[in-house]
Enzyme design. Sequence first.
Site, PDB file in Angstrom:
ATOM      1  NE  ARG A   1      -3.948  -2.120   1.968  1.00 16.17           N
ATOM      2  CZ  ARG A   1      -4.759  -2.435   0.942  1.00 16.17           C
ATOM      3  NH1 ARG A   1      -4.907  -1.599  -0.069  1.00 16.17           N
ATOM      4  NH2 ARG A   1      -5.418  -3.576   0.932  1.00 16.17           N
ATOM      5  CG  ASP A   2       1.684   5.436  -2.436  1.00 15.66           C
ATOM      6  OD1 ASP A   2       2.327   5.374  -3.498  1.00 15.66           O
ATOM      7  OD2 ASP A   2       1.801   6.388  -1.627  1.00 15.66           O
ATOM      8  CB  ILE A   3       3.451   5.759   2.684  1.00 17.61           C
ATOM      9  CG1 ILE A   3       3.520   5.925   4.196  1.00 17.61           C
ATOM     10  CG2 ILE A   3       4.080   6.947   1.977  1.00 17.61           C
ATOM     11  CD1 ILE A   3       4.936   5.863   4.736  1.00 17.61           C
TER      12      ILE A   3
ATOM     13  CG  ASN B   1       4.952   8.991 -12.212  1.00 15.42           C
ATOM     14  OD1 ASN B   1       4.155   9.221 -13.120  1.00 15.42           O
ATOM     15  ND2 ASN B   1       4.591   8.982 -10.937  1.00 15.42           N
TER      16      ASN B   1
ATOM     17  CB  VAL C   1      10.762   5.797  -4.898  1.00  9.34           C
ATOM     18  CG1 VAL C   1      11.559   4.563  -4.461  1.00  9.34           C
ATOM     19  CG2 VAL C   1      10.162   6.493  -3.678  1.00  9.34           C
TER      20      VAL C   1
ATOM     21  CG  HIS D   1       7.294   2.839  -8.227  1.00  9.34           C
ATOM     22  ND1 HIS D   1       8.555   3.382  -8.234  1.00  9.34           N
ATOM     23  CD2 HIS D   1       6.441   3.887  -8.132  1.00  9.34           C
ATOM     24  CE1 HIS D   1       8.478   4.688  -8.138  1.00  9.34           C
ATOM     25  NE2 HIS D   1       7.190   5.031  -8.090  1.00  9.34           N
TER      26      HIS D   1
ATOM     27  CG  HIS E   1       1.990   5.040  -8.823  1.00  7.19           C
ATOM     28  ND1 HIS E   1       2.047   5.515  -7.541  1.00  7.19           N
ATOM     29  CD2 HIS E   1       3.122   5.475  -9.434  1.00  7.19           C
ATOM     30  CE1 HIS E   1       3.164   6.209  -7.382  1.00  7.19           C
ATOM     31  NE2 HIS E   1       3.830   6.210  -8.514  1.00  7.19           N
TER      32      HIS E   1
HETATM   33  P1  AMP Z   1       6.772   8.124  -7.570  1.00  7.77           P
HETATM   34  O1  AMP Z   1       6.538   9.544  -7.137  1.00  7.77           O
HETATM   35  O2  AMP Z   1       6.102   7.752  -8.861  1.00  7.77           O
HETATM   36  O3  AMP Z   1       8.254   7.767  -7.568  1.00  7.77           O
HETATM   37  O4  AMP Z   1       6.067   7.222  -6.504  1.00  7.77           O
HETATM   38  C1  AMP Z   1       6.645   6.908  -5.263  1.00  7.77           C
HETATM   39  C2  AMP Z   1       5.508   6.495  -4.360  1.00  7.77           C
HETATM   40  O5  AMP Z   1       6.051   5.805  -3.243  1.00  7.77           O
HETATM   41  C3  AMP Z   1       4.705   7.684  -3.823  1.00  7.77           C
HETATM   42  O6  AMP Z   1       3.350   7.530  -4.201  1.00  7.77           O
HETATM   43  C4  AMP Z   1       4.919   7.599  -2.320  1.00  7.77           C
HETATM   44  O7  AMP Z   1       3.769   7.952  -1.587  1.00  7.77           O
HETATM   45  C5  AMP Z   1       5.268   6.134  -2.130  1.00  7.77           C
HETATM   46  N1  AMP Z   1       6.069   5.841  -0.963  1.00  7.77           N
HETATM   47  C6  AMP Z   1       7.159   6.521  -0.520  1.00  7.77           C
HETATM   48  N2  AMP Z   1       7.653   5.950   0.583  1.00  7.77           N
HETATM   49  C7  AMP Z   1       6.853   4.873   0.855  1.00  7.77           C
HETATM   50  C8  AMP Z   1       6.836   3.880   1.889  1.00  7.77           C
HETATM   51  N3  AMP Z   1       7.763   3.846   2.866  1.00  7.77           N
HETATM   52  N4  AMP Z   1       5.854   2.947   1.853  1.00  7.77           N
HETATM   53  C9  AMP Z   1       4.931   2.976   0.880  1.00  7.77           C
HETATM   54  N5  AMP Z   1       4.896   3.874  -0.124  1.00  7.77           N
HETATM   55  C10 AMP Z   1       5.841   4.816  -0.132  1.00  7.77           C
END
Ligand code: AMP
Length: 118
Positions: free
Chosen positions: A33-35, A91, A100, A104, A106
């Site tokens: 799950r996204d944080i 992205n 990140v 990944h 979404h």
């Molecule tokens: P992006 O901006 O496309 O690189 O997406 C990175 C995603 O990772 C964002 O939607 C963040 O909310 C999510 N994210 C960052 N840290 C964590 C974490 N520790 N656990 C879960 N999701 C995370």
Amino acid sequence: MWESNPDCLFCKILAGEIPAEIVYESDSAIAFRDINPQAPTHLVIIPRKHIATINDIETGDNALVGSLYSAARDIAAADGFADDGYRVVMNCNEAAGQTVFHIHLHLLSGRSLSWPPG
Ligand code: AMP
Ligand code: ZN
């Protein structure tokens, strides 16, 4: 053994060093799950191999990257939103909002999603 990067947040989640609510696991990918969820369901699907961006995907990674979509399909079916619809998006680099640097997908569902995205 999959390639890993010790400085990568998602590699740390894969290694169990940082907690996450993991909802799916396969030989090649996991989803959690996204944080900071942007929809009622917002999952992050990642390959077990560290690949920084789409630009770094190698030909030999094609099946691995394909498995991210298989994961999305299977999660959507299992969670019952396959027919209603959902969005998967990846992205690449800063202009697209990548924060990140471990590729990944979404997976977003549970609300109406507008197009084009912002
Ligand atoms: P992006 O901006 O496309 O690189 O997406 C990175 C995603 O990772 C964002 O939607 C963040 O909310 C999510 N994210 C960052 N840290 C964590 C974490 N520790 N656990 C879960 N999701 C995370
Ligand atoms: Zn990584």
